[in-house]
Design an enzyme around this catalytic site. Structure first.
Site, PDB file in Angstrom:
ATOM      1  N   SER A   1       0.708  -1.299   0.048  1.00 28.94           N
ATOM      2  CA  SER A   1       0.115  -0.188  -0.033  1.00 28.94           C
ATOM      3  C   SER A   1       0.811   1.131   0.014  1.00 28.94           C
ATOM      4  O   SER A   1       0.505   2.384   0.209  1.00 28.94           O
ATOM      5  CB  SER A   1      -0.795   0.029   1.250  1.00 28.94           C
ATOM      6  OG  SER A   1      -0.144  -0.262   2.409  1.00 28.94           O
TER       7      SER A   1
ATOM      8  N   THR B   1      -1.704   3.114   4.389  1.00 34.65           N
ATOM      9  CA  THR B   1      -0.706   4.332   4.495  1.00 34.65           C
ATOM     10  C   THR B   1       0.128   4.233   5.822  1.00 34.65           C
ATOM     11  O   THR B   1      -0.130   3.920   6.550  1.00 34.65           O
ATOM     12  CB  THR B   1      -1.530   5.483   4.368  1.00 34.65           C
ATOM     13  OG1 THR B   1      -2.544   5.476   3.552  1.00 34.65           O
ATOM     14  CG2 THR B   1      -0.989   6.849   4.657  1.00 34.65           C
TER      15      THR B   1
ATOM     16  N   THR C   1       1.866   6.866   0.354  1.00 30.95           N
ATOM     17  CA  THR C   1       0.685   5.755   0.211  1.00 30.95           C
ATOM     18  C   THR C   1       0.683   5.616  -1.110  1.00 30.95           C
ATOM     19  O   THR C   1       0.947   6.499  -2.052  1.00 30.95           O
ATOM     20  CB  THR C   1      -0.373   6.351   0.879  1.00 30.95           C
ATOM     21  OG1 THR C   1      -1.474   4.873   0.673  1.00 30.95           O
ATOM     22  CG2 THR C   1      -1.113   7.511   0.086  1.00 30.95           C
TER      23      THR C   1
ATOM     24  N   ARG D   1      -7.544   9.405  -9.056  1.00 26.94           N
ATOM     25  CA  ARG D   1      -7.966   9.851  -7.549  1.00 26.94           C
ATOM     26  C   ARG D   1      -6.741  10.233  -6.678  1.00 26.94           C
ATOM     27  O   ARG D   1      -5.805   9.503  -6.581  1.00 26.94           O
ATOM     28  CB  ARG D   1      -8.600   8.582  -7.029  1.00 26.94           C
ATOM     29  CG  ARG D   1      -9.228   8.410  -5.721  1.00 26.94           C
ATOM     30  CD  ARG D   1      -8.277   7.964  -4.674  1.00 26.94           C
ATOM     31  NE  ARG D   1      -8.926   8.021  -3.494  1.00 26.94           N
ATOM     32  CZ  ARG D   1      -8.257   7.561  -2.178  1.00 26.94           C
ATOM     33  NH1 ARG D   1      -7.059   7.467  -2.266  1.00 26.94           N
ATOM     34  NH2 ARG D   1      -8.766   7.524  -1.088  1.00 26.94           N
TER      35      ARG D   1
ATOM     36  N   THR E   1      -4.953   7.517   8.710  1.00 26.08           N
ATOM     37  CA  THR E   1      -4.882   6.117   7.670  1.00 26.08           C
ATOM     38  C   THR E   1      -6.397   5.810   7.613  1.00 26.08           C
ATOM     39  O   THR E   1      -7.212   6.246   8.350  1.00 26.08           O
ATOM     40  CB  THR E   1      -4.117   5.171   8.174  1.00 26.08           C
ATOM     41  OG1 THR E   1      -4.199   4.114   7.260  1.00 26.08           O
ATOM     42  CG2 THR E   1      -4.582   4.634   9.672  1.00 26.08           C
ATOM     43  N   GLY E   2      -6.596   5.307   6.577  1.00 25.25           N
ATOM     44  CA  GLY E   2      -8.045   4.868   6.340  1.00 25.25           C
ATOM     45  C   GLY E   2      -8.685   5.450   4.967  1.00 25.25           C
ATOM     46  O   GLY E   2      -8.116   5.965   4.444  1.00 25.25           O
TER      47      GLY E   2
HETATM   48  N1  ASP Z   1      -5.786   7.257   3.232  1.00 23.40           N
HETATM   49  C1  ASP Z   1      -5.285   6.346   2.260  1.00 23.40           C
HETATM   50  C2  ASP Z   1      -6.056   6.779   1.258  1.00 23.40           C
HETATM   51  O1  ASP Z   1      -7.374   6.835   1.279  1.00 23.40           O
HETATM   52  C3  ASP Z   1      -5.336   4.957   2.375  1.00 23.40           C
HETATM   53  C4  ASP Z   1      -5.041   4.178   3.649  1.00 23.40           C
HETATM   54  O2  ASP Z   1      -4.622   4.823   4.488  1.00 23.40           O
HETATM   55  O3  ASP Z   1      -5.214   3.077   3.804  1.00 23.40           O
HETATM   56  O4  ASP Z   1      -5.654   6.968  -0.139  1.00 23.40           O
END
Ligand code: ASP
Length: 339
Positions: A91, A193, A211, A221, A244-245
């Site tokens: 990731s 991330t 990330t 995106r 993160t998320g």
């Molecule tokens: N925050 C990141 C994104 O939306 C993804 C992640 O943290 O898993 O690109």
């Protein structure tokens, strides 16, 4: 000052510096997963906190960089480059899962104690976006560069083009193409991330995120991670926060900036992260993103207190300080995936 007194003062300073750095690096390899966050208390600075399991190796590299006298943002860059270069981290950087067109597109940002920041988004074929983000901070009058412009800038700065799509990630993409259903799988494999915050021995803050973003995203995106205020924010008078998320949810709520503002009002890092996660939940409970929504925050305040909180279980962070070494902690969360 007599030369003997000068010597004693110097020797004492030397031992403070040494003891501040004695606890982390060597313990990373044997760090164990704790079940709960260590109770909130000021810890011995420096403090380094990073999201997810891959934060352990990143913390260790950042710690070693600080130990030999590097600045906070140099340590951030050094630490985050470890995850970017690791093809097993699916990731981030090299080996990151691609978008739905099979392209690995990267987002990163970095911020220092003076609130100077640099960011790149939708960057392709460059292995270390965090280093390019730092160059944006240091070499341009801007904060963000994106897409082809970011890549042209990187090449002009001496970075090399590389294919970042590994055979494993290509295979995963081809499997995904069979159904082509977009449903982010945040934190299911514990590979997301990496966001890192540092408070150095002098109490100054720095932070960074890097990330490959949500797997199978639309081409073009951009998530929260390169957006100052969303994926990362710090104010050297108050503290720092990082996310993160699901980036869309973090952007909608200016997540990291809000965590810092709550710490400014006196909330602890844990409380501040929790309030913003609750806010994200309230804004999304009837939202189409809810079935797969996960967000997690980490935060550290000016005293070196740290914390985190996530919407759903499964989130963890790596924490490294001069007191307890480098280890994983699992912060509290609002709900499980079954709720
Ligand atoms: N925050 C990141 C994104 O939306 C993804 C992640 O943290 O898993 O690109």
């Amino acid at each position: 000052m007599s030369s003997r007194r000068k010597f004693i003062k110097k020797a004492a300073l030397g031992s403070v510096a040494l003891s501040a750095f004695s606890a982390c690096g060597a313990q990373a390899a044997e760090a164990i997963s704790a079940n709960k966050t260590i109770p909130l208390k000021p810890v011995k600075k420096p403090v380094i906190i990073s999201t997810w399991n891959h934060g352990l190796a990143a913390n260790e590299a950042a710690w070693n960089a600080l130990k030999i006298g590097n600045s906070g943002i140099s340590a951030i860059e050094t630490g985050l480059k470890i995850s970017e270069a690791d093809p097993k981290v699916r990731s981030v950087g090299y080996g990151g899962l691609p978008d739905r067109e099979g392209k690995v597109t990267l987002d990163a940002c970095i911020m220092d104690q003076n609130s100077d920041c640099g960011s790149v988004s939708f960057l392709q074929d460059i292995k270390h976006p965090i280093s390019v983000a730092r160059k944006v901070l240091e070499e341009t009058p801007h904060v963000m560069l994106t897409g082809k412009g970011a890549q042209d800038f990187a090449l002009a700065q001496g970075f090399k083009k590389e294919n970042l799509l590994t055979a494993e990630s290509e295979k995963a993409w081809k499997n995904w193409l069979e159904k082509s259903k977009y449903q982010p799988v945040i934190n299911i494999e514990n590979h997301d991330t990496i966001s890192m915050l540092i408070i150095d021995a002098d109490g100054n803050l720095s932070g960074g995120c890097t990330t490959s973003g949500a797997a199978w995203k639309m081409h073009g995106r951009v998530g929260d991670s390169p957006i100052i205020g969303a994926g990362l924010f710090l104010d050297n008078e108050v503290g720092g926060a990082a996310a993160t998320g699901l980036g869309e949810a973090v952007i909608r709520t200016a997540g990291s900036a809000m965590v810092v503002e709550l710490m400014r009002q006196g909330k602890s890092p844990n409380e501040a992260c929790k309030i913003i996660v609750e806010r994200i939940y309230n804004k999304h409970k009837n939202h189409k993103d809810m079935p797969y929504l996960q967000v997690g925050f980490i935060a550290v305040n000016k005293q070196g207190e740290y914390g985190g909180y996530s919407l759903r279980g499964g989130f963890n962070f790596a924490i490294c300080d001069g007191e307890n070494g480098n280890r994983m902690e699992k912060p509290d969360f609002k709900m499980t995936w079954k709720d």
